[in-house]
Design a protein around this motif. Structure first.
Motif, PDB file in Angstrom:
ATOM      1  N   LEU A 192      -5.729  11.814 -12.659  1.00 12.57           N
ATOM      2  CA  LEU A 192      -6.093  10.605 -13.389  1.00 12.57           C
ATOM      3  C   LEU A 192      -4.871   9.729 -13.644  1.00 12.57           C
ATOM      4  N   ARG A 193      -3.762  10.334 -14.022  1.00 14.89           N
ATOM      5  CA  ARG A 193      -2.541   9.564 -14.245  1.00 14.89           C
ATOM      6  C   ARG A 193      -2.033   8.951 -12.946  1.00 14.89           C
ATOM      7  N   ALA A 194      -2.166   9.695 -11.853  1.00 16.67           N
ATOM      8  CA  ALA A 194      -1.763   9.147 -10.556  1.00 16.67           C
ATOM      9  C   ALA A 194      -2.627   7.950 -10.177  1.00 16.67           C
ATOM     10  N   ALA A 195      -3.926   8.047 -10.431  1.00 18.36           N
ATOM     11  CA  ALA A 195      -4.832   6.944 -10.109  1.00 18.36           C
ATOM     12  C   ALA A 195      -4.533   5.715 -10.955  1.00 18.36           C
ATOM     13  N   VAL A 196      -4.241   5.925 -12.220  1.00 20.15           N
ATOM     14  CA  VAL A 196      -3.915   4.798 -13.103  1.00 20.15           C
ATOM     15  C   VAL A 196      -2.601   4.149 -12.668  1.00 20.15           C
ATOM     16  N   ALA A 197      -1.619   4.958 -12.297  1.00 19.40           N
ATOM     17  CA  ALA A 197      -0.340   4.405 -11.836  1.00 19.40           C
ATOM     18  C   ALA A 197      -0.521   3.640 -10.526  1.00 19.40           C
ATOM     19  N   PHE A 198      -1.344   4.174  -9.619  1.00 16.65           N
ATOM     20  CA  PHE A 198      -1.623   3.488  -8.360  1.00 16.65           C
ATOM     21  C   PHE A 198      -2.300   2.147  -8.612  1.00 16.65           C
ATOM     22  N   ALA A 199      -3.310   2.153  -9.453  1.00 19.50           N
ATOM     23  CA  ALA A 199      -4.056   0.923  -9.731  1.00 19.50           C
ATOM     24  C   ALA A 199      -3.172  -0.112 -10.426  1.00 19.50           C
ATOM     25  N   GLY A 200      -2.367   0.336 -11.357  1.00 21.86           N
ATOM     26  CA  GLY A 200      -1.478  -0.592 -12.060  1.00 21.86           C
ATOM     27  C   GLY A 200      -0.432  -1.195 -11.149  1.00 21.86           C
ATOM     28  N   SER A 201       0.182  -0.380 -10.317  1.00 17.69           N
ATOM     29  CA  SER A 201       1.194  -0.919  -9.407  1.00 17.69           C
ATOM     30  C   SER A 201       0.564  -1.802  -8.336  1.00 17.69           C
ATOM     31  N   ALA A 202      -0.651  -1.472  -7.888  1.00 14.46           N
ATOM     32  CA  ALA A 202      -1.332  -2.316  -6.908  1.00 14.46           C
ATOM     33  C   ALA A 202      -1.675  -3.671  -7.515  1.00 14.46           C
ATOM     34  N   THR A 203      -2.158  -3.665  -8.742  1.00 11.69           N
ATOM     35  CA  THR A 203      -2.496  -4.918  -9.410  1.00 11.69           C
ATOM     36  C   THR A 203      -1.264  -5.793  -9.596  1.00 11.69           C
TER      37      THR A 203
ATOM     38  N   GLY B  57       0.814  -1.216   0.000  1.00 11.42           N
ATOM     39  CA  GLY B  57       0.000   0.000   0.000  1.00 11.42           C
ATOM     40  C   GLY B  57       0.842   1.257   0.000  1.00 11.42           C
ATOM     41  N   LEU B  58       1.898   1.276   0.796  1.00  2.97           N
ATOM     42  CA  LEU B  58       2.789   2.441   0.831  1.00  2.97           C
ATOM     43  C   LEU B  58       3.513   2.612  -0.494  1.00  2.97           C
ATOM     44  N   PHE B  59       3.999   1.514  -1.054  1.00  6.54           N
ATOM     45  CA  PHE B  59       4.694   1.574  -2.335  1.00  6.54           C
ATOM     46  C   PHE B  59       3.787   2.113  -3.439  1.00  6.54           C
ATOM     47  N   CYS B  60       2.567   1.613  -3.492  1.00  4.67           N
ATOM     48  CA  CYS B  60       1.639   2.040  -4.537  1.00  4.67           C
ATOM     49  C   CYS B  60       1.247   3.505  -4.371  1.00  4.67           C
ATOM     50  N   THR B  61       1.115   3.949  -3.140  1.00  8.01           N
ATOM     51  CA  THR B  61       0.827   5.357  -2.891  1.00  8.01           C
ATOM     52  C   THR B  61       1.973   6.243  -3.370  1.00  8.01           C
ATOM     53  N   LEU B  62       3.199   5.826  -3.104  1.00 10.26           N
ATOM     54  CA  LEU B  62       4.356   6.600  -3.565  1.00 10.26           C
ATOM     55  C   LEU B  62       4.461   6.615  -5.083  1.00 10.26           C
ATOM     56  N   VAL B  63       4.162   5.489  -5.724  1.00 12.04           N
ATOM     57  CA  VAL B  63       4.189   5.441  -7.186  1.00 12.04           C
ATOM     58  C   VAL B  63       3.133   6.372  -7.769  1.00 12.04           C
ATOM     59  N   GLY B  64       1.932   6.348  -7.203  1.00 15.69           N
ATOM     60  CA  GLY B  64       0.868   7.220  -7.677  1.00 15.69           C
ATOM     61  C   GLY B  64       1.197   8.693  -7.473  1.00 15.69           C
ATOM     62  N   ALA B  65       1.748   9.024  -6.319  1.00 19.27           N
ATOM     63  CA  ALA B  65       2.113  10.414  -6.052  1.00 19.27           C
ATOM     64  C   ALA B  65       3.211  10.894  -6.999  1.00 19.27           C
ATOM     65  N   ALA B  66       4.186  10.046  -7.248  1.00 27.01           N
ATOM     66  CA  ALA B  66       5.264  10.418  -8.168  1.00 27.01           C
ATOM     67  C   ALA B  66       4.739  10.602  -9.584  1.00 27.01           C
ATOM     68  N   ALA B  67       3.844   9.734 -10.013  1.00 30.43           N
ATOM     69  CA  ALA B  67       3.285   9.848 -11.363  1.00 30.43           C
ATOM     70  C   ALA B  67       2.456  11.124 -11.492  1.00 30.43           C
ATOM     71  N   GLY B  68       1.669  11.442 -10.473  1.00 29.91           N
ATOM     72  CA  GLY B  68       0.885  12.675 -10.513  1.00 29.91           C
ATOM     73  C   GLY B  68       1.757  13.915 -10.507  1.00 29.91           C
ATOM     74  N   LEU B  69       2.793  13.886  -9.696  1.00 31.23           N
ATOM     75  CA  LEU B  69       3.704  15.036  -9.641  1.00 31.23           C
ATOM     76  C   LEU B  69       4.438  15.221 -10.962  1.00 31.23           C
ATOM     77  N   LEU B  70       4.922  14.138 -11.534  1.00 30.85           N
ATOM     78  CA  LEU B  70       5.619  14.242 -12.811  1.00 30.85           C
ATOM     79  C   LEU B  70       4.688  14.705 -13.930  1.00 30.85           C
ATOM     80  N   ALA B  71       3.451  14.259 -13.893  1.00 30.28           N
ATOM     81  CA  ALA B  71       2.493  14.708 -14.905  1.00 30.28           C
ATOM     82  C   ALA B  71       2.206  16.194 -14.737  1.00 30.28           C
TER      83      ALA B  71
END
Length: 69
Positions: free
Chosen positions: A45-56, A19-33
């Motif tokens: 939206l990009r952060a949510a997609v990155a979170f969902a993909g990394s969680a899956t 959960g922590l890893f996926c949150t960090l991935v989503g935050a990084a993707a949103g910030l970079l976008a």
């Protein structure tokens, strides 16, 4: 299936780390976008997609590891 409390504690710890890893991935993707010039809605939206993909992917890997062990 006989599961001990140690296995359940380890599983809970691994889920917390995922959960922590996926949150960090989503935050990084949103910030970079957002830095790239995307609007707030698109960055979210990009952060949510990155979170969902990394969680899956993480949960699929965890399921595979637990099946092998």
């Amino acid at each position: 299936m006989n599961t001990s409390s140690t296995h359940l504690l380890l599983l809970a710890l691994l889920l917390a780390v995922i959960g922590l890893f996926c949150t960090l991935v989503g935050a990084a993707a949103g910030l970079l976008a957002r830095i790239d010039g995307a609007t707030y809605a698109t960055a979210l939206l990009r952060a949510a997609v990155a979170f969902a993909g990394s969680a899956t992917l993480s949960l699929a890997l965890l399921t595979f590891i637990l099946a092998v062990l």
